[in-house]
Structure formats: structure tokens, C-alpha cells
Design an enzyme around this catalytic site. Structure first.
Site, PDB file in Angstrom:
ATOM      1  N   THR A  11       0.825  -1.215   0.000  1.00 39.51           N
ATOM      2  CA  THR A  11       0.000   0.000   0.000  1.00 39.51           C
ATOM      3  C   THR A  11       0.854   1.258   0.000  1.00 39.51           C
ATOM      4  O   THR A  11       0.645   2.169  -0.810  1.00 39.51           O
ATOM      5  CB  THR A  11      -0.933   0.005   1.224  1.00 39.51           C
ATOM      6  OG1 THR A  11      -1.751  -1.163   1.198  1.00 39.51           O
ATOM      7  CG2 THR A  11      -1.829   1.230   1.209  1.00 39.51           C
TER       8      THR A  11
ATOM      9  N   GLN B  79      -4.786  -2.068  -3.546  1.00 36.79           N
ATOM     10  CA  GLN B  79      -4.585  -0.698  -3.093  1.00 36.79           C
ATOM     11  C   GLN B  79      -3.762   0.105  -4.108  1.00 36.79           C
ATOM     12  O   GLN B  79      -2.762  -0.383  -4.636  1.00 36.79           O
ATOM     13  CB  GLN B  79      -3.867  -0.681  -1.740  1.00 36.79           C
ATOM     14  CG  GLN B  79      -4.619  -1.369  -0.627  1.00 36.79           C
ATOM     15  CD  GLN B  79      -4.330  -2.843  -0.517  1.00 36.79           C
ATOM     16  OE1 GLN B  79      -3.724  -3.438  -1.393  1.00 36.79           O
ATOM     17  NE2 GLN B  79      -4.764  -3.444   0.585  1.00 36.79           N
TER      18      GLN B  79
ATOM     19  N   ASP C 221      -8.207   2.771  -1.285  1.00 36.10           N
ATOM     20  CA  ASP C 221      -7.188   3.506  -0.526  1.00 36.10           C
ATOM     21  C   ASP C 221      -6.729   4.787  -1.217  1.00 36.10           C
ATOM     22  O   ASP C 221      -5.532   5.055  -1.355  1.00 36.10           O
ATOM     23  CB  ASP C 221      -5.972   2.611  -0.248  1.00 36.10           C
ATOM     24  CG  ASP C 221      -6.268   1.505   0.744  1.00 36.10           C
ATOM     25  OD1 ASP C 221      -7.459   1.305   1.065  1.00 36.10           O
ATOM     26  OD2 ASP C 221      -5.329   0.842   1.196  1.00 36.10           O
TER      27      ASP C 221
ATOM     28  N   ASP D  89     -12.157   1.608   1.907  1.00 31.95           N
ATOM     29  CA  ASP D  89     -11.310   2.292   2.903  1.00 31.95           C
ATOM     30  C   ASP D  89     -10.581   3.484   2.290  1.00 31.95           C
ATOM     31  O   ASP D  89      -9.392   3.696   2.552  1.00 31.95           O
ATOM     32  CB  ASP D  89     -10.281   1.317   3.483  1.00 31.95           C
ATOM     33  CG  ASP D  89     -10.917   0.065   4.067  1.00 31.95           C
ATOM     34  OD1 ASP D  89     -12.057   0.162   4.559  1.00 31.95           O
ATOM     35  OD2 ASP D  89     -10.281  -0.998   4.032  1.00 31.95           O
TER      36      ASP D  89
ATOM     37  N   ARG E 256     -15.075   1.715   8.919  1.00 35.38           N
ATOM     38  CA  ARG E 256     -14.756   0.574   9.757  1.00 35.38           C
ATOM     39  C   ARG E 256     -13.399   0.841  10.402  1.00 35.38           C
ATOM     40  O   ARG E 256     -12.572   1.579   9.844  1.00 35.38           O
ATOM     41  CB  ARG E 256     -14.751  -0.734   8.959  1.00 35.38           C
ATOM     42  CG  ARG E 256     -13.790  -0.780   7.781  1.00 35.38           C
ATOM     43  CD  ARG E 256     -13.880  -2.111   7.067  1.00 35.38           C
ATOM     44  NE  ARG E 256     -12.950  -2.202   5.942  1.00 35.38           N
ATOM     45  CZ  ARG E 256     -12.701  -3.323   5.261  1.00 35.38           C
ATOM     46  NH1 ARG E 256     -13.308  -4.455   5.595  1.00 35.38           N
ATOM     47  NH2 ARG E 256     -11.850  -3.327   4.253  1.00 35.38           N
TER      48      ARG E 256
END
Length: 308
Positions: free
Chosen positions: A80, A112, A135, A165, A226
Site C-alpha cells: 500500500t 490498493q 485507498d 477504505d 470501519r
């Protein structure tokens, strides 16, 4: 104050943003303003000098296409962090009218692929756009993985697009009147807007104020967030939520900490995705004096002059 002009077509002081940043001597105390002329700047950019202003003149696109599964120099996946198109690690930086982008592709193909990584204090963005899928916007690594100050970041009138996310990290960040667009993956669950990793010693993680959450994804298929780490803190205040937002609002990511240390809350939500009475039992509907903790001044410790 020093001014530099960056132009892809010639006529400026530099033809790349990285060359301009690299030209600034270490330890320079004054402010440097980078005027970036319209164009696509394909470069993996590291903005590691403090006291900068990056101003886009016309449509300015800072873009790259690395991704987490891409083999690195030694053959291992980039991960990432290695996927980031632009890194900002210098303090006191402000960007205006700039598109930060990662064009690697969709989540299913590349995993990602970060458009922007920020690990710095007093970094502000106005009228900027952040484009990627999984991401998109990485706001500092979790504290246990890297020594960081979990700096203060501010976003005003910005547009952020992604799916899984796509606003995540350990920073304290305030989003004012931004548009948050969730991509449609065509799945039962089409993603999670936030994944905070707020350090235990920080009272505030991500605050969204008067933002619009939009998508053409299926009704109820996107979660507000989350918890990436056990002390995740995220609140939405006076925001408009589209029908894509799940009635439950939040996902626990299989963490029991949501009942004890995670702090997720809302106040004044409107729109078809606002279901205060349907939210998970471990989230909060904020009222009265609780809201005083989330004013701009309170979030940034009374110090806001760096934003303007």
C-alpha cells in the site's frame, strides 16, 4: 517569499514539480510558492520540504500508476505505501486547485493504489480532487508501524473518489463542505468510506462537516467506516448522505473494540442515507456539549491560522 513557475510546455522555471521541490535548499525558512501551469504531470512525487504553497493554474493533474500488487525492485509487491502517487512529508503545506490521481485501475485488479499520502502537520487542501479506487487518501501510517506525529490535515471544497477504505490513516483531519463519491463495484457491499487508525492518545480522528456523500451504488451498500485500529475515531456532522449509505452506518471489521474504544458518531445527518434510529448500537448520535469537541478550533487545538 519565493515564487517558482512549473510548466510542462516550457517557459517556466521547471518542467516538473519534483525538480522544483528538489531545488529548494534544506533548512529554508521562508515560504515558497509553486505556480503549476495546466497539464498532466506524470511523476511519483515526494514533497519533503516544508513551507510550500502549490497553486494549480488551470487543470493541473499530478498522477502516477503504481499499485500494491506491482512487483518492486526486489520482486516483492510494492504494498500500500509503495503504491502512492504523491507523498507529502513536509510541514506547513497548502495545495489549491490540484487533482491528485492514481490511474492504476480498479480494486479487483490492482488492490490498493493510493493517490496521496500525507504524514505531516499543518497541511491544507482547498478545491482539490483526489481520484483512485481502493485507498485513495492515506493520512499517515498507524503509529505502531512508524514514528509519526499524526499531523493535522484540512480539506475544504474538495472532491474525493474511491471505494474500499478510501479515506484512511492515523491523522487528525477535518473535511469541510467536501463531496465524497463512492464508486459502484456492483457488489452486495460496495465499500467503506473511512478506515481510521487514530492513535490512543488522540481525541479526534476524522471529522466530516457539511459534506455530501454521493454514489450510484446500490441502496444500503456502502458503510461510513470501519476501524483500521482499535481507537478509530470518525464523526459526520450536518452531512447529506445518499441512499447508498447502509442503514447500520458502520462496520465492525470483526473487532470487539468497537464496544469499548472505537468512537463513531453522527449529528444532523440528512438525506436518504440518514437513518439515526437504525445505526449500530456501538455508534453514537451526538448532542449538546458533545459537539463542542468537534468544532474546527477544538479539533486543531485552537490553532487554525495555517489554514487560510
Amino acid at each position: 517569499m519565493k515564487h517558482m513557475v512549473i510548466s510542462r510546455t516550457g517557459g517556466g522555471d521547471f518542467s516538473s514539480v519534483q525538480a522544483a521541490v528538489d531545488s529548494i535548499p534544506e533548512g529554508t525558512g521562508g515560504l515558497t510558492v509553486l505556480h503549476i501551469e495546466a497539464g498532466v504531470y506524470y511523476e511519483k512525487l515526494r514533497i519533503n520540504k516544508p513551507n510550500l504553497r502549490l497553486i494549480g493554474e488551470g487543470e493541473v493533474r499530478l498522477t502516477y500508476d503504481d499499485y500494491a500488487r506491482k512487483p518492486g525492485n526486489e520482486g516483492a509487491p510494492a504494498g500500500t505505501f509503495g503504491s502512492c502517487s504523491t507523498y507529502i512529508t513536509g510541514d506547513n503545506i497548502k495545495a489549491e486547485n490540484i487533482i491528485f490521481e492514481n490511474t492504476a485501475g480498479g480494486s479487483d485488479e490492482v488492490a490498493q493504489a493510493v493517490a496521496l499520502y500525507v504524514d505531516a502537520d499543518k497541511v491544507a487542501f482547498q478545491n482539490c480532487t483526489f481520484l483512485a479506487a481502493q485507498d485513495t487518501l492515506y493520512l499517515a501510517r498507524p503509529k505502531e508501524e512508524k514514528v509519526n506525529r499524526s499531523g493535522r490535515n484540512y480539506f475544504e471544497h474538495c472532491r474525493i473518489t474511491g471505494d474500499i477504505d478510501f479515506i484512511f490513516g492515523s491523522a487528525t483531519a477535518y473535511f469541510h463542505e467536501c463531496e465524497i463519491t463512492s464508486l459502484n463495484l456492483g457488489k452486495e457491499i460496495n465499500g467503506y468510506i473511512t478506515a481510521a487508525a487514530t492513535p490512543e492518545d488522540k481525541q479526534t480522528g476524522f471529522v466530516f462537516h457539511k459534506c455530501r456523500l454521493v454514489s450510484d451504488a446500490a441502496e444500503g451498500s456502502v458503510y461510513l467506516g470501519r476501524p483500521w485500529r482499535d481507537y478509530a475515531r470518525t464523526v459526520f456532522l450536518d452531512c447529506w448522505l445518499g441512499a447508498h449509505i447502509s442503514r447500520e452506518g458502520w462496520n465492525d471489521w470483526d473487532k470487539a473494540s468497537v464496544w469499548h474504544t472505537v468512537h463513531y458518531g453522527e449529528a444532523g445527518s440528512e438525506g436518504p442515507g440518514a437513518h439515526a434510529d437504525k445505526r449500530v448500537g456501538w455508534s453514537k448520535q451526538l448532542r449538546g456539549s458533545e459537539l463542542e469537541r468537534f468544532t474546527l478550533e477544538a479539533v486543531f487545538g485552537g490553532e487554525t491560522d495555517w489554514i487560510s
